[in-house]
Design a protein around this motif. Structure first.
Motif, PDB file in Angstrom:
ATOM      1  N   VAL A 198       0.835  -1.205   0.000  1.00 42.97           N
ATOM      2  CA  VAL A 198       0.000   0.000   0.000  1.00 42.97           C
ATOM      3  C   VAL A 198       0.871   1.257   0.000  1.00 42.97           C
ATOM      4  N   ASP A 199       0.508   2.214  -0.864  1.00 37.22           N
ATOM      5  CA  ASP A 199       1.199   3.507  -0.914  1.00 37.22           C
ATOM      6  C   ASP A 199       0.463   4.578  -0.129  1.00 37.22           C
ATOM      7  N   LEU A 200      -0.869   4.559  -0.186  1.00 35.86           N
ATOM      8  CA  LEU A 200      -1.690   5.542   0.519  1.00 35.86           C
ATOM      9  C   LEU A 200      -2.727   4.803   1.347  1.00 35.86           C
ATOM     10  N   ALA A 201      -2.696   4.988   2.667  1.00 42.73           N
ATOM     11  CA  ALA A 201      -3.673   4.369   3.568  1.00 42.73           C
ATOM     12  C   ALA A 201      -4.602   5.446   4.100  1.00 42.73           C
ATOM     13  N   LEU A 202      -5.897   5.266   3.877  1.00 44.91           N
ATOM     14  CA  LEU A 202      -6.931   6.176   4.357  1.00 44.91           C
ATOM     15  C   LEU A 202      -7.662   5.448   5.486  1.00 44.91           C
ATOM     16  N   LEU A 203      -7.405   5.843   6.720  1.00 44.09           N
ATOM     17  CA  LEU A 203      -7.780   5.048   7.877  1.00 44.09           C
ATOM     18  C   LEU A 203      -8.762   5.789   8.780  1.00 44.09           C
ATOM     19  N   THR A 204      -9.857   5.135   9.114  1.00 43.99           N
ATOM     20  CA  THR A 204     -10.777   5.673  10.102  1.00 43.99           C
ATOM     21  C   THR A 204     -10.282   5.275  11.487  1.00 43.99           C
ATOM     22  N   GLU A 205     -10.051   6.258  12.341  1.00 45.05           N
ATOM     23  CA  GLU A 205      -9.461   6.004  13.649  1.00 45.05           C
ATOM     24  C   GLU A 205     -10.272   4.995  14.453  1.00 45.05           C
ATOM     25  N   GLU A 206     -11.584   5.133  14.456  1.00 39.12           N
ATOM     26  CA  GLU A 206     -12.448   4.236  15.219  1.00 39.12           C
ATOM     27  C   GLU A 206     -12.303   2.785  14.769  1.00 39.12           C
ATOM     28  N   ASP A 207     -12.214   2.573  13.458  1.00 36.31           N
ATOM     29  CA  ASP A 207     -12.053   1.218  12.940  1.00 36.31           C
ATOM     30  C   ASP A 207     -10.703   0.630  13.325  1.00 36.31           C
ATOM     31  N   GLU A 208      -9.661   1.452  13.254  1.00 34.89           N
ATOM     32  CA  GLU A 208      -8.329   0.971  13.627  1.00 34.89           C
ATOM     33  C   GLU A 208      -8.273   0.595  15.109  1.00 34.89           C
ATOM     34  N   GLN A 209      -8.948   1.371  15.947  1.00 32.72           N
ATOM     35  CA  GLN A 209      -8.970   1.057  17.371  1.00 32.72           C
ATOM     36  C   GLN A 209      -9.739  -0.227  17.642  1.00 32.72           C
ATOM     37  N   ALA A 210     -10.832  -0.434  16.904  1.00 31.62           N
ATOM     38  CA  ALA A 210     -11.623  -1.651  17.085  1.00 31.62           C
ATOM     39  C   ALA A 210     -10.859  -2.888  16.632  1.00 31.62           C
ATOM     40  N   LEU A 211     -10.060  -2.750  15.579  1.00 33.41           N
ATOM     41  CA  LEU A 211      -9.367  -3.910  15.018  1.00 33.41           C
ATOM     42  C   LEU A 211      -8.038  -4.196  15.711  1.00 33.41           C
ATOM     43  N   PHE A 212      -7.262  -3.118  15.966  1.00 30.32           N
ATOM     44  CA  PHE A 212      -5.908  -3.324  16.482  1.00 30.32           C
ATOM     45  C   PHE A 212      -5.675  -2.755  17.890  1.00 30.32           C
ATOM     46  N   ASP A 213      -6.701  -2.173  18.483  1.00 29.44           N
ATOM     47  CA  ASP A 213      -6.581  -1.625  19.849  1.00 29.44           C
ATOM     48  C   ASP A 213      -5.576  -0.483  19.949  1.00 29.44           C
ATOM     49  N   TYR A 214      -5.390   0.272  18.884  1.00 28.51           N
ATOM     50  CA  TYR A 214      -4.498   1.423  18.955  1.00 28.51           C
ATOM     51  C   TYR A 214      -5.077   2.476  19.898  1.00 28.51           C
ATOM     52  N   SER A 215      -4.201   3.198  20.574  1.00 33.43           N
ATOM     53  CA  SER A 215      -4.657   4.162  21.571  1.00 33.43           C
ATOM     54  C   SER A 215      -5.183   5.449  20.952  1.00 33.43           C
ATOM     55  N   ASP A 216      -4.541   5.908  19.874  1.00 32.10           N
ATOM     56  CA  ASP A 216      -4.961   7.166  19.263  1.00 32.10           C
ATOM     57  C   ASP A 216      -4.401   7.273  17.848  1.00 32.10           C
ATOM     58  N   GLY A 217      -4.711   8.399  17.209  1.00 27.53           N
ATOM     59  CA  GLY A 217      -4.282   8.609  15.834  1.00 27.53           C
ATOM     60  C   GLY A 217      -2.781   8.646  15.666  1.00 27.53           C
ATOM     61  N   GLU A 218      -2.066   9.162  16.662  1.00 25.44           N
ATOM     62  CA  GLU A 218      -0.613   9.232  16.562  1.00 25.44           C
ATOM     63  C   GLU A 218       0.001   7.841  16.497  1.00 25.44           C
ATOM     64  N   GLN A 219      -0.505   6.931  17.287  1.00 28.20           N
ATOM     65  CA  GLN A 219       0.012   5.558  17.245  1.00 28.20           C
ATOM     66  C   GLN A 219      -0.296   4.915  15.899  1.00 28.20           C
ATOM     67  N   ILE A 220      -1.462   5.211  15.344  1.00 22.90           N
ATOM     68  CA  ILE A 220      -1.827   4.675  14.030  1.00 22.90           C
ATOM     69  C   ILE A 220      -0.847   5.176  12.970  1.00 22.90           C
ATOM     70  N   LEU A 221      -0.578   6.484  12.980  1.00 17.90           N
ATOM     71  CA  LEU A 221       0.381   7.049  12.020  1.00 17.90           C
ATOM     72  C   LEU A 221       1.734   6.353  12.128  1.00 17.90           C
ATOM     73  N   GLN A 222       2.234   6.246  13.325  1.00 19.28           N
ATOM     74  CA  GLN A 222       3.561   5.667  13.532  1.00 19.28           C
ATOM     75  C   GLN A 222       3.605   4.208  13.083  1.00 19.28           C
ATOM     76  N   THR A 223       2.537   3.462  13.367  1.00 17.89           N
ATOM     77  CA  THR A 223       2.530   2.038  13.025  1.00 17.89           C
ATOM     78  C   THR A 223       2.535   1.826  11.519  1.00 17.89           C
ATOM     79  N   TYR A 224       1.712   2.565  10.802  1.00 23.69           N
ATOM     80  CA  TYR A 224       1.633   2.373   9.355  1.00 23.69           C
ATOM     81  C   TYR A 224       2.882   2.897   8.654  1.00 23.69           C
ATOM     82  N   ARG A 225       3.459   3.978   9.162  1.00 23.66           N
ATOM     83  CA  ARG A 225       4.706   4.450   8.572  1.00 23.66           C
ATOM     84  C   ARG A 225       5.816   3.415   8.792  1.00 23.66           C
ATOM     85  N   ALA A 226       5.813   2.768   9.954  1.00 20.95           N
ATOM     86  CA  ALA A 226       6.820   1.741  10.238  1.00 20.95           C
ATOM     87  C   ALA A 226       6.666   0.532   9.323  1.00 20.95           C
TER      88      ALA A 226
END
Length: 313
Positions: A198-226
């Motif tokens: 994937v080159d561009l990920a368009l992520l809904t924060e609520e869905d990411e938290q439900a699926l992966f238990d991420y704490s907030d948007g910053e953690q989501i950004l860091q995880t996908y960039r990694a």
């Protein structure tokens, strides 16, 4: 990723499912229309880009009158049908929307036998799969991953790799729907498998938290960039969205809406406007603002698709 594509007439293929939609009114009557996350995005993308791009939809339908009607609607919206399979004896999926006295909505689905589940497994799928790597942009969602099944997902993953080898950009909208998966772990494995393509990920924060238990948007950004995704957008509803591209990060405020009528397709329309602006050479920050603008209009009207007359210029 400073540019989505390197030329002025991009070819975009959106992969997914469109269903027959029934809206149940208080008096028991039903209004029939069509709906689907990637289809909503395709319609808005086609409207925004017009003759500046080719927008095709990739799916499988039956040979019934509902499938005929879907194709006619898509044609009227300027969407190409050359990658739509028509499977004899099959039908599209169906869902019903019920609204209670307080306005809360409940969805009932009939999709286990939907034609789209064979989208990438039939002999008719071979020329479609062979053609996908020639597109400039391939777009799909978490719902796409769910309805394709294990075999279809594996074939999609292989195709994404071939497409990127030829210079295509891959865009993913997470759209996690738990009821479409056997378990959370099955969904996690499927998402992680495709993310490296994937080159561009368009992520809904609520869905990411439900699926992966991420704490907030910053953690989501860091995880996908990694994971190697070069452009990440975290959609947060009425809040600002977060954007990370290369070494730059932006926080773009949402547009204020006085009265929300229906939030259906808010995320789908945001994704369409974001991608359209990026394909036209706009910056990620401008693209996010365009996404907010269109989403703010969509939620002020009933249904997923607003009238053409109120589309932004």
């Amino acid at each position: 990723m400073s540019e989505m594509v390197s030329h002025s007439y991009p070819r975009v293929a959106l992969i997914g499912e469109c269903m027959i939609e029934l809206q149940q009114h208080a008096n028991g009557t039903l209004k029939q229309s069509f709906g689907g996350d990637t289809l909503n995005t395709a319609v808005y993308l086609s409207r925004l880009l017009g003759s500046a791009a080719q927008v095709d939809y990739v799916t499988a339908l039956g040979d019934d009158s509902f499938s005929d009607a879907m194709c006619q609607v898509w044609t009227d919206e300027g969407i190409g049908l050359s990658r739509v399979q028509r499977l004899p004896g099959r039908l599209p999926g169906l869902y019903c929307i019920q609204t209670d006295a307080s306005g809360e909505r409940r969805f009932l689905y009939w999709r286990n036998e939907a034609a789209v589940r064979e989208c990438f497994t039939t002999p008719a799928a071979e020329p479609v799969l062979a053609a996908l790597p020639d597109y400039d942009v391939l777009y799909f969602s978490g719902i796409t991953l769910a309805v394709l099944g294990e075999t279809g997902r594996a074939r999609l993953l292989s195709t994404l790799g071939d497409a990127r080898d030829r210079g295509a950009r891959v865009v993913f909208d997470n759209n996690y729907r738990p009821r479409l998966w056997r378990s959370v772990e099955q969904a996690r494995q499927a998402y992680r498998a495709v993310m490296h393509e994937v080159d561009l990920a368009l992520l809904t924060e609520e869905d990411e938290q439900a699926l992966f238990d991420y704490s907030d948007g910053e953690q989501i950004l860091q995880t996908y960039r990694a994971m190697g995704v070069s452009e990440v957008v975290v959609k947060r509803g009425a809040q600002s969205c977060l954007v990370s591209v290369d070494d730059r990060r932006y926080e773009v405020p949402a547009h204020t809406v006085q009265k929300v009528i229906d939030t259906t397709a808010a995320g789908d329309s945001f994704s369409a406007a974001y991608l359209a602006r990026r394909l036209r050479g706009g910056s990620p920050k401008d693209a996010a603002d365009a996404g907010h603008q269109l989403a703010s209009l969509v939620i002020q009207h009933p249904g997923a698709l607003i009238p053409r007359s109120v589309m932004p210029v």
